[in-house]
Design a protein around this motif. Structure first.
Motif, PDB file in Angstrom:
ATOM      1  N   ARG A 293       0.830  -1.201   0.000  1.00  0.00           N
ATOM      2  CA  ARG A 293       0.000   0.000   0.000  1.00  0.00           C
ATOM      3  C   ARG A 293       0.874   1.265   0.000  1.00  0.00           C
ATOM      4  O   ARG A 293       0.553   2.255  -0.658  1.00  0.00           O
ATOM      5  CB  ARG A 293      -0.902  -0.041   1.223  1.00  0.00           C
ATOM      6  N   ALA A 294       1.995   1.225   0.740  1.00  0.00           N
ATOM      7  CA  ALA A 294       2.916   2.357   0.738  1.00  0.00           C
ATOM      8  C   ALA A 294       3.519   2.557  -0.650  1.00  0.00           C
ATOM      9  O   ALA A 294       3.655   3.695  -1.134  1.00  0.00           O
ATOM     10  CB  ALA A 294       4.014   2.134   1.772  1.00  0.00           C
ATOM     11  N   GLN A 295       3.879   1.458  -1.314  1.00  0.00           N
ATOM     12  CA  GLN A 295       4.411   1.564  -2.671  1.00  0.00           C
ATOM     13  C   GLN A 295       3.367   2.149  -3.623  1.00  0.00           C
ATOM     14  O   GLN A 295       3.687   2.989  -4.479  1.00  0.00           O
ATOM     15  CB  GLN A 295       4.863   0.185  -3.161  1.00  0.00           C
ATOM     16  N   GLU A 296       2.124   1.717  -3.461  1.00  0.00           N
ATOM     17  CA  GLU A 296       1.044   2.239  -4.300  1.00  0.00           C
ATOM     18  C   GLU A 296       0.889   3.738  -4.101  1.00  0.00           C
ATOM     19  O   GLU A 296       0.724   4.501  -5.078  1.00  0.00           O
ATOM     20  CB  GLU A 296      -0.259   1.517  -3.959  1.00  0.00           C
ATOM     21  N   MET A 297       0.971   4.194  -2.848  1.00  0.00           N
ATOM     22  CA  MET A 297       0.816   5.626  -2.578  1.00  0.00           C
ATOM     23  C   MET A 297       1.956   6.430  -3.180  1.00  0.00           C
ATOM     24  O   MET A 297       1.743   7.526  -3.730  1.00  0.00           O
ATOM     25  CB  MET A 297       0.748   5.865  -1.067  1.00  0.00           C
ATOM     26  N   ARG A 298       3.166   5.913  -3.109  1.00  0.00           N
ATOM     27  CA  ARG A 298       4.291   6.644  -3.705  1.00  0.00           C
ATOM     28  C   ARG A 298       4.091   6.785  -5.215  1.00  0.00           C
ATOM     29  O   ARG A 298       4.298   7.864  -5.795  1.00  0.00           O
ATOM     30  CB  ARG A 298       5.610   5.938  -3.423  1.00  0.00           C
ATOM     31  N   ASP A 299       3.684   5.699  -5.864  1.00  0.00           N
ATOM     32  CA  ASP A 299       3.450   5.757  -7.304  1.00  0.00           C
ATOM     33  C   ASP A 299       2.317   6.723  -7.633  1.00  0.00           C
ATOM     34  O   ASP A 299       2.392   7.486  -8.606  1.00  0.00           O
ATOM     35  CB  ASP A 299       3.120   4.356  -7.832  1.00  0.00           C
ATOM     36  N   ASN A 300       1.266   6.706  -6.837  1.00  0.00           N
ATOM     37  CA  ASN A 300       0.137   7.625  -7.070  1.00  0.00           C
ATOM     38  C   ASN A 300       0.580   9.085  -6.947  1.00  0.00           C
ATOM     39  O   ASN A 300       0.184   9.935  -7.747  1.00  0.00           O
ATOM     40  CB  ASN A 300      -0.988   7.353  -6.079  1.00  0.00           C
ATOM     41  N   LEU A 301       1.398   9.377  -5.949  1.00  0.00           N
ATOM     42  CA  LEU A 301       1.868  10.755  -5.755  1.00  0.00           C
ATOM     43  C   LEU A 301       2.807  11.173  -6.879  1.00  0.00           C
ATOM     44  O   LEU A 301       2.815  12.344  -7.287  1.00  0.00           O
ATOM     45  CB  LEU A 301       2.555  10.875  -4.396  1.00  0.00           C
ATOM     46  N   ALA A 302       3.604  10.225  -7.375  1.00  0.00           N
ATOM     47  CA  ALA A 302       4.468  10.546  -8.517  1.00  0.00           C
ATOM     48  C   ALA A 302       3.624  10.864  -9.751  1.00  0.00           C
ATOM     49  O   ALA A 302       3.911  11.811 -10.499  1.00  0.00           O
ATOM     50  CB  ALA A 302       5.422   9.385  -8.789  1.00  0.00           C
ATOM     51  N   ARG A 303       2.563  10.088  -9.956  1.00  0.00           N
ATOM     52  CA  ARG A 303       1.681  10.354 -11.093  1.00  0.00           C
ATOM     53  C   ARG A 303       0.933  11.690 -10.922  1.00  0.00           C
ATOM     54  O   ARG A 303       0.541  12.313 -11.909  1.00  0.00           O
ATOM     55  CB  ARG A 303       0.684   9.214 -11.268  1.00  0.00           C
ATOM     56  N   ALA A 304       0.765  12.114  -9.658  1.00  0.00           N
ATOM     57  CA  ALA A 304       0.104  13.397  -9.394  1.00  0.00           C
ATOM     58  C   ALA A 304       1.052  14.573  -9.577  1.00  0.00           C
ATOM     59  O   ALA A 304       0.643  15.729  -9.369  1.00  0.00           O
ATOM     60  CB  ALA A 304      -0.469  13.409  -7.985  1.00  0.00           C
ATOM     61  N   GLY A 305       2.307  14.305  -9.960  1.00  0.00           N
ATOM     62  CA  GLY A 305       3.223  15.392 -10.299  1.00  0.00           C
ATOM     63  C   GLY A 305       4.365  15.620  -9.339  1.00  0.00           C
ATOM     64  O   GLY A 305       5.225  16.471  -9.585  1.00  0.00           O
ATOM     65  N   LEU A 306       4.421  14.890  -8.213  1.00  0.00           N
ATOM     66  CA  LEU A 306       5.540  15.074  -7.304  1.00  0.00           C
ATOM     67  C   LEU A 306       6.783  14.389  -7.869  1.00  0.00           C
ATOM     68  O   LEU A 306       6.714  13.257  -8.368  1.00  0.00           O
ATOM     69  CB  LEU A 306       5.210  14.511  -5.921  1.00  0.00           C
ATOM     70  N   THR A 307       7.911  15.057  -7.786  1.00  0.00           N
ATOM     71  CA  THR A 307       9.163  14.517  -8.314  1.00  0.00           C
ATOM     72  C   THR A 307       9.900  13.736  -7.237  1.00  0.00           C
ATOM     73  O   THR A 307       9.508  13.735  -6.063  1.00  0.00           O
ATOM     74  CB  THR A 307      10.062  15.658  -8.812  1.00  0.00           C
TER      75      THR A 307
END
Length: 772
Positions: A493-507
């Protein structure tokens, strides 16, 4: 005597006399560390004379030839050393003679192995051959050395007050006398088997102290670092200048040297309070200070913090991957071999029980209760020590029962004392701790401290942490310059959140992920990066989303602006909140807890019955509903907890689990016998841990090359720990295979993707047994 060796050239070619002197020096250091350990007995008297004689058997012809490159020697030198007991036996009572003999003959091997090597009743006694290994001229040398040096060395080492002067008699090396003393030893071990409790403590101390002195000498430890002699006021002025001690910190210092419990908000100086308690007014210096924590990330961080407080020479680190953590700190700026040697040496010092302050997990302490090899030296090192247990809430009831049982045993038998602290102490846990620690007083932060640490406003959110609207909200908050903690209950779930935030534009500059499924090398790098970017004293503070599992819950001195978290038990949530607005300097900060999924992903309160699994999370959410949109009053938290644990189902679950393990602990303690490690219990101990090391496929070649080059510490940086359950699943799926041939090491390769940002990925977000 210079031609009689104790060590081969490979280990320094040390003479028997030089090694014996060094062992006696280390024994005298151990005496000064705990001068009252004998409790009025002749413990130190017996140990001194045992240490003087312990390696006399190395003068045997076959042993000396072996040290010079000859054939293997089939005998035990420590048994042959008993041939010289008759020369000094008149200086001991019958009970002390048992102690003397046991200390000599047990300093390398367990009693059953000695009995198997030299069984009585054989037509040809092997002790006859053993005695014939000592040549007459060598016996004369040993006799003269004993006669001329033993008493003067006692005086040189400052032991004349506790070691009696003995005039040795002429020696007669004979197999029947050797058999007599060996039988004295075996009889005492059998007697101890039927007399549990205090009667076994002398045997534990004898073997623990002589093996510690011998190992320190063999490792060429020049001198043992002295204990910390500061008073709490001296420490406060030196390490925390300008800080005014809170009332609960002063009370902690004043209750020393008693055991105590401390309840205080996260960030209110509990660590300082614990150190003040350990030192007190400086008149009762603890032999050792042990600081225990549940997670490697928090242990590594506390190790760095205490090194800054007490200095590098005073503090050790001990956990399953301590060598990797040490290497990460030492190798920069040095050639790899120098960093590796220093890391290994620091690790060895912890195994030698040399550091006065040690950061470790409770499971390292529990090795002694499980009677693992060397447990006597472990227990001896715990004698008269000060133990700090941080965030006791982190342990499940079964583990807590083990820990409290160990506390009770060490308090009653080894005069150890304990300081247990947490922001949360439900009455259920407080009662069990009180019983283990002898009704220790409870210190609580003052009402004004609790009021000052009203720093979080609770917001319950519908839906899940992973919902798209939440992801966008977190990304927007980070882009606005804030630092956000995102806590998930499982790695997937933590990995999923990191990927989601990256897709939301965070570098990558704005995203950090930490969990247990990184390689050990990446894990150490990430931990240090987090402290550099989120530490409570860091300025300026770059915008950041720190995505994490439970590894951030305990004793990480980080300070973020807000948190979005999966639902979890209240104790865990409060620890997560404690990484936000840590000092209360930011006013009231929002903390967001999601209502779904109500089972906490099955991580907490696991049960075969799906209705009971995760029940603690559902009860916690019911309690939080009563306080939604309120500023959290940390003074009232224990009332919240007591209501949660009053739930009939939860109370029954917790109590049953604790009681079952507590009964097992009593059996474990009653079965604890000196001179006998227990391989079966070693298996029981290993079953407590749910980890298997694997190599991500992308690192297999690098790992094998490092092993071939004997760069083992660097090679281990490529390992990842996964649960045994996940290992079995992957192996059945054909995603685990043995690594290339690497000597004696059995290593597994995970045929799964890995990258330094997300760690090892399993490719699914279903039930994840690797939850931390």
């Amino acid at each position: 005597m210079d031609h009689i060796l104790a060590k081969s050239q490979q280990y320094g070619g040390e003479t028997l006399a030089a090694h014996t002197w060094d062992v006696l020096v280390k024994l005298s250091d151990l005496y000064r560390l705990r001068p009252r350990l004998d409790n009025g007995s002749q413990l130190w008297h017996c140990l001194y004379w045992a240490a003087f004689l312990h390696d006399f058997g190395k003068a045997a012809r076959g042993f000396q030839q072996r040290l010079r490159g000859g054939q293997a020697w089939s005998h035990r030198h420590e048994v042959l050393s008993l041939a010289f007991v008759d020369t000094i036996a008149d200086g001991f009572t019958p009970e002390e003679q048992r102690w003397l003999v046991a200390a000599i003959v047990s300093h390398h091997r367990d009693e059953p192995e000695i009995a198997e090597t030299y069984p009585p009743g054989l037509r040809h006694d092997p002790l006859v051959d053993l005695c014939n290994e000592l040549e007459p001229q060598v016996i004369d040398h040993l006799q003269r050395w004993l006669t001329e040096c033993a008493n003067p060395w006692r005086d040189l080492l400052g032991l004349s007050d506790v070691v009696k002067c003995i005039q040795p008699k002429p020696v007669q090396v004979a197999a029947d006398r050797l058999r007599n003393w060996l039988q004295v030893y075996h009889n005492w071990v059998r007697q101890l088997a039927s007399t549990p409790g205090a009667a076994r403590i002398p045997g534990i101390l004898l073997r623990g102290l002589i093996t510690s002195a011998d190992h320190m000498a063999s490792a060429h430890l020049r001198c043992m670092p002295p204990p910390v002699h500061d008073s709490w006021q001296t420490l406060a002025a030196r390490a925390f200048p300008g800080q005014q001690a809170y009332t609960h910190q002063r009370q902690s210092a004043e209750v020393s040297p008693k055991s105590a419990l401390l309840m205080a908000p996260t960030g209110s100086g509990k660590t300082e309070a614990a150190l003040y308690w350990a030192l007190g007014n400086g008149t009762a210096t603890p032999a050792r200070i042990f600081y225990t924590l549940p997670y490697q990330a928090s242990m590594n961080a506390m190790y760095d913090r205490l090194r800054h407080t007490f200095g590098d020479a005073a503090v050790g680190l001990q956990h399953g991957r301590a060598v990797q953590a040490l290497y990460a700190r030492f190798h920069e700026g040095e050639e790899w071999s120098a960093g590796a040697r220093r890391a290994q040496w620091e690790h060895n010092l912890n195994l030698l029980h040399a550091r006065p302050v040690k950061v470790l997990s409770p499971y390292q302490l529990l090795k002694a209760l499980f009677q693992l090899r060397g447990f006597e030296a472990m227990l001896t090192d715990y004698a008269q020590a000060a133990f700090i247990f941080d965030e006791i809430h982190a342990y499940e009831p079964e583990r807590l029962a083990l820990i409290t049982g160990m506390m009770r045993y060490l308090r009653e038998r080894f005069a150890a004392r304990f300081f247990v602290m947490s922001a949360t102490f439900p009455q259920l846990i407080r009662d069990h701790l009180g019983a283990a620690l002898g009704n220790a007083p409870v210190i609580s932060a003052s009402p004004d401290i609790f009021a000052r640490f009203r720093r979080h406003k609770l917001h319950l959110r519908d839906g899940e942490l992973t919902d798209p609207a939440t992801v966008e909200e977190i990304a927007t908050t980070v882009r606005a310059g804030r630092q956000v903690l995102v806590c998930a209950n499982t790695v997937a779930r933590a990995q999923e959140m990191r990927d989601n935030l990256a897709r939301a534009g965070l570098t990558d500059n704005h995203l950090v992920l930490i969990h247990s499924r990184f390689t050990y090398g990446d894990r150490n790098r990430i931990e240090q990066d987090i402290r550099a970017r989120c530490g409570s004293n860091v300025t300026p503070r770059p915008p950041l989303a720190l995505v994490a599992t439970q590894v951030v819950e305990v004793s990480l001195d980080i300070d973020l602006d807000t948190i979005y978290t999966d639902p979890a038990p209240l104790e865990a949530l409060l620890q997560r909140f404690g990484r936000v607005n840590r000092k209360g300097a930011k006013g009231i900060c929002p903390v967001y807890v999601f209502r779904q999924p109500t089972d906490g992903q099955g991580v907490y309160g696991r049960d075969r019955d799906p209705e009971r699994a995760g029940h603690i999370v559902r009860v916690t959410l019911d309690e939080l509903e009563r306080h939604n949109s309120e500023t959290i009053d940390e003074a009232a938290i224990n009332q919240w907890l007591d209501r949660i644990y009053a739930d009939p189902t939860l109370h029954q679950q917790w109590t049953d689990a604790y009681r079952r393990m507590a009964q097992q602990v009593d059996l474990i303690i009653n079965g604890l016998r000196p001179f006998q490690s227990d391989e079966q219990r070693e298996d029981d101990f290993e079953r407590m841990f749910d980890g298997v090391d694997v190599i991500p496929q992308c690192f297999e070649h690098d790992y094998v090359n490092l092993i071939v080059d004997e760069r083992y510490i660097e090679a281990n940086n490529y390992l990842v720990s996964i649960s045994k359950q996940r290992f079995a699943i992957l192996r059945n799926q054909g995603k685990i295979r043995p690594a290339e041939e690497v000597g004696q090491r059995r290593v597994w390769v995970a045929l799964l993707p890995y990258d330094s940002r997300n760690g090892l990925s399993f490719g699914d977000t279903t039930y994840d047994p690797d939850w931390s």
